[in-house]
Design a protein around this motif. Structure first.
Motif, mmCIF file in Angstrom:
data_model
loop_
_atom_site.group_PDB
_atom_site.id
_atom_site.type_symbol
_atom_site.label_atom_id
_atom_site.label_comp_id
_atom_site.label_asym_id
_atom_site.label_seq_id
_atom_site.Cartn_x
_atom_site.Cartn_y
_atom_site.Cartn_z
ATOM 1 N N LEU A 1 0.831 -1.205 0.000
ATOM 2 C CA LEU A 1 0.000 0.000 0.000
ATOM 3 C C LEU A 1 0.862 1.251 0.000
ATOM 4 O O LEU A 1 0.580 2.238 -0.698
ATOM 5 N N PHE A 2 1.947 1.216 0.789
ATOM 6 C CA PHE A 2 2.845 2.369 0.861
ATOM 7 C C PHE A 2 3.563 2.586 -0.465
ATOM 8 O O PHE A 2 3.731 3.727 -0.917
ATOM 9 N N ARG A 3 3.977 1.496 -1.104
ATOM 10 C CA ARG A 3 4.657 1.633 -2.385
ATOM 11 C C ARG A 3 3.706 2.208 -3.443
ATOM 12 O O ARG A 3 4.121 3.024 -4.279
ATOM 13 N N GLU A 4 2.442 1.807 -3.423
ATOM 14 C CA GLU A 4 1.456 2.390 -4.336
ATOM 15 C C GLU A 4 1.354 3.898 -4.112
ATOM 16 O O GLU A 4 1.269 4.677 -5.060
ATOM 17 N N TRP A 5 1.345 4.288 -2.841
ATOM 18 C CA TRP A 5 1.256 5.712 -2.487
ATOM 19 C C TRP A 5 2.486 6.468 -3.007
ATOM 20 O O TRP A 5 2.363 7.559 -3.574
ATOM 21 N N LEU A 6 3.661 5.890 -2.823
ATOM 22 C CA LEU A 6 4.890 6.518 -3.316
ATOM 23 C C LEU A 6 4.850 6.696 -4.825
ATOM 24 O O LEU A 6 5.181 7.765 -5.355
ATOM 25 N N ASP A 7 4.448 5.643 -5.531
ATOM 26 C CA ASP A 7 4.415 5.709 -6.987
ATOM 27 C C ASP A 7 3.425 6.760 -7.480
ATOM 28 O O ASP A 7 3.639 7.382 -8.532
ATOM 29 N N ALA A 8 2.349 6.977 -6.723
ATOM 30 C CA ALA A 8 1.339 7.958 -7.129
ATOM 31 C C ALA A 8 1.768 9.383 -6.819
ATOM 32 O O ALA A 8 1.543 10.298 -7.618
ATOM 33 N N HIS A 9 2.417 9.595 -5.673
ATOM 34 C CA HIS A 9 2.704 10.958 -5.229
ATOM 35 C C HIS A 9 4.171 11.371 -5.394
ATOM 36 O O HIS A 9 4.459 12.563 -5.549
ATOM 37 N N TYR A 10 5.088 10.408 -5.343
ATOM 38 C CA TYR A 10 6.518 10.723 -5.446
ATOM 39 C C TYR A 10 7.209 9.715 -6.373
ATOM 40 O O TYR A 10 8.175 9.042 -5.967
ATOM 41 N N PRO A 11 6.768 9.605 -7.619
ATOM 42 C CA PRO A 11 7.354 8.596 -8.526
ATOM 43 C C PRO A 11 8.834 8.815 -8.785
ATOM 44 O O PRO A 11 9.566 7.854 -9.032
ATOM 45 N N ASP A 12 9.286 10.050 -8.697
ATOM 46 C CA ASP A 12 10.681 10.349 -8.996
ATOM 47 C C ASP A 12 11.639 9.850 -7.924
ATOM 48 O O ASP A 12 12.825 9.660 -8.191
ATOM 49 N N ARG A 13 11.130 9.632 -6.707
ATOM 50 C CA ARG A 13 12.025 9.208 -5.638
ATOM 51 C C ARG A 13 11.573 7.907 -4.965
ATOM 52 O O ARG A 13 12.152 7.500 -3.946
ATOM 53 N N ALA A 14 10.541 7.263 -5.494
ATOM 54 C CA ALA A 14 9.960 6.085 -4.832
ATOM 55 C C ALA A 14 11.010 5.003 -4.565
ATOM 56 O O ALA A 14 11.107 4.486 -3.443
ATOM 57 N N GLU A 15 11.811 4.666 -5.555
ATOM 58 C CA GLU A 15 12.780 3.583 -5.371
ATOM 59 C C GLU A 15 13.874 3.983 -4.383
ATOM 60 O O GLU A 15 14.363 3.142 -3.617
ATOM 61 N N HIS A 16 14.245 5.260 -4.382
ATOM 62 C CA HIS A 16 15.260 5.723 -3.433
ATOM 63 C C HIS A 16 14.738 5.629 -2.000
ATOM 64 O O HIS A 16 15.466 5.203 -1.084
ATOM 65 N N VAL A 17 13.472 6.010 -1.788
ATOM 66 C CA VAL A 17 12.864 5.900 -0.455
ATOM 67 C C VAL A 17 12.881 4.448 0.006
ATOM 68 O O VAL A 17 13.297 4.138 1.135
ATOM 69 N N MET A 18 12.447 3.537 -0.856
ATOM 70 C CA MET A 18 12.400 2.124 -0.489
ATOM 71 C C MET A 18 13.800 1.568 -0.244
ATOM 72 O O MET A 18 13.992 0.728 0.651
ATOM 73 N N SER A 19 14.774 2.041 -0.996
ATOM 74 C CA SER A 19 16.150 1.584 -0.799
ATOM 75 C C SER A 19 16.664 1.980 0.581
ATOM 76 O O SER A 19 17.294 1.171 1.280
ATOM 77 N N LEU A 20 16.401 3.210 0.988
ATOM 78 C CA LEU A 20 16.837 3.665 2.311
ATOM 79 C C LEU A 20 16.115 2.915 3.430
ATOM 80 O O LEU A 20 16.700 2.631 4.480
ATOM 81 N N ILE A 21 14.845 2.585 3.210
ATOM 82 C CA ILE A 21 14.113 1.802 4.200
ATOM 83 C C ILE A 21 14.738 0.407 4.323
ATOM 84 O O ILE A 21 14.972 -0.087 5.430
ATOM 85 N N ARG A 22 15.033 -0.223 3.186
ATOM 86 C CA ARG A 22 15.642 -1.557 3.227
ATOM 87 C C ARG A 22 17.020 -1.522 3.878
ATOM 88 O O ARG A 22 17.384 -2.429 4.624
ATOM 89 N N GLN A 23 17.790 -0.464 3.618
ATOM 90 C CA GLN A 23 19.100 -0.326 4.253
ATOM 91 C C GLN A 23 18.980 -0.232 5.767
ATOM 92 O O GLN A 23 19.890 -0.633 6.504
ATOM 93 N N SER A 24 17.854 0.293 6.244
ATOM 94 C CA SER A 24 17.637 0.479 7.682
ATOM 95 C C SER A 24 16.852 -0.656 8.310
ATOM 96 O O SER A 24 16.586 -0.637 9.508
ATOM 97 N N ARG A 25 16.443 -1.632 7.474
ATOM 98 C CA ARG A 25 15.614 -2.737 7.960
ATOM 99 C C ARG A 25 16.217 -4.098 7.604
ATOM 100 O O ARG A 25 15.502 -4.997 7.199
ATOM 101 N N ASN A 26 17.519 -4.204 7.739
ATOM 102 C CA ASN A 26 18.198 -5.491 7.553
ATOM 103 C C ASN A 26 17.953 -6.059 6.162
ATOM 104 O O ASN A 26 17.804 -7.266 5.978
#
Length: 353
Positions: free
Chosen positions: A266-291
């Motif tokens: 659901l969060f990724r859908e929200w990112l793609d709709a509102h912040y498509p230019d940075r969606a993958e970068h946001v998810m990358s930083l989350i994964r870096q902080s979540r093992n």
């Protein structure tokens, strides 16, 4: 959908993970999804009302949630997956099909009167917001507070709803007895970001005014910056703490974004709709902080994350907390020694039975 329905956060309504079958809308046969989805109230008579918690990551052992689901529609809400247990979707169902706990106050009174009950602070709003819009009409939270006040039972409230100021008559009296404290959840000072991130929650200015009103009434208030989302609101951390301290907050905490179960999709859908230019970068930083994953449920890690980015957030928070005087604990330690079961009509006659 490319955009959520008006006033809602989720863009879809995924099937809950326990359903034996799934159905999908055929846009040709069924037409377009409605632009607006109204709230449906579902009444429940709970068998118990106080939940017990043993997690080392949260500072309370007892909690009450007057509602299941939340109209605020926060796209990041970690409580969304719980709606699947009620055969509902963690997506749009979570924010449009709200389960209201009828008779919650009466059930609470029964549990407080139990001979084996031991008084410990109760938290309202540990899972879903006790001051979501439906509370204006249903008044379940208000009735729970009336019981807690009558029994002189300590309570902590976590909310992003400005409706809490309606109950200042109860809260101010309890505060004088060191029986209540409030944590206001603040995610952003940007009204436009709030509109998409938390569609039906109170705006930033309104929440700051609530802190001022609570403080003026003698109610100890803290601020919870939750969640902190990389590249979305993390740059606001210091500004949020500064504004809340100026409004009267006494202490502060924060939570790094959590994406359990269906929330990550659901969060990724929200990112793609509102912040498509940075969606993958946001998810990358989350994964870096979540093992390396979107979510890490390990105790000691799930609230703060780990790694370089999470540690940078932790250092910034500690510095700002100290700078703005939000380390204070005075007035937030609640009393349990005042708890007393009030007599009911007929109690004295029972002595002579």
């Amino acid at each position: 959908m490319s955009r959520p329905p008006r006033g809602r956060g989720a863009l879809s309504n995924p099937a809950n993970r326990f359903a034996p079958s799934r159905s999908e809308i055929d846009p040709v046969a069924d037409g377009e999804l409605p632009a607006r989805i109204d709230t449906v109230q579902i009444n429940e008579r709970p068998r118990t009302i106080i939940s017990r918690n043993r997690s080392p990551d949260v500072p309370f052992e007892q909690s009450i949630n007057p509602y299941r689901g939340c109209e605020h529609g926060c796209i990041y809400c970690y409580a969304r997956p719980s709606h699947a247990y009620w055969d509902l979707s963690p997506g749009l169902d979570f924010e449009t099909r709200i389960i209201c706990k009828e008779g919650a106050a009466e059930r609470l009174e029964q549990e407080l009167r139990a001979k084996n009950y031991r008084c410990k602070p109760i938290t309202l709003g540990a899972n879903t917001d006790p001051y979501q819009p439906l509370e204006q009409q249903r008044r379940i939270t208000r009735e729970l507070l009336e019981v807690l006040a009558r029994y002189r039972h300590p309570v902590t409230i976590i909310t992003k709803g400005a409706l809490i100021t309606r109950d200042l008559d109860i809260l101010s009296d309890m505060a004088r007895q060191q029986l209540c404290s409030v944590m206001i959840s603040m995610t952003t000072l940007d009204p436009e970001l709030k509109r998409t991130l938390e569609p039906r929650a109170a705006g930033p200015r309104t929440r700051l005014n609530a802190i001022r009103e609570l403080t003026a009434a003698g109610v100890p208030v803290g601020v919870l910056v939750a969640p902190l989302i990389p590249m979305i609101n993390d740059r606001e951390l210091e500004a949020i703490l500064s504004a809340c301290a100026e409004a009267g907050a006494r202490n502060a905490g924060y939570v790094f974004i959590r994406l359990p179960q269906e929330v990550k999709g659901l969060f990724r859908e929200w990112l793609d709709a509102h912040y498509p230019d940075r969606a993958e970068h946001v998810m990358s930083l989350i994964r870096q902080s979540r093992n390396g994953q979107e979510n890490d449920s390990r105790f000691g890690k799930r609230m703060r994350g780990e790694g370089q980015f999470a540690e940078m957030i932790a250092q910034r928070f500690r510095l700002a907390q100290r700078k703005y005087g939000l380390e204070q604990r005075h007035g937030l330690r609640l009393r349990t020694d005042l708890f007393s079961v009030p007599p009911r009509a007929g109690d004295q006659l029972a002595l002579f039975g």
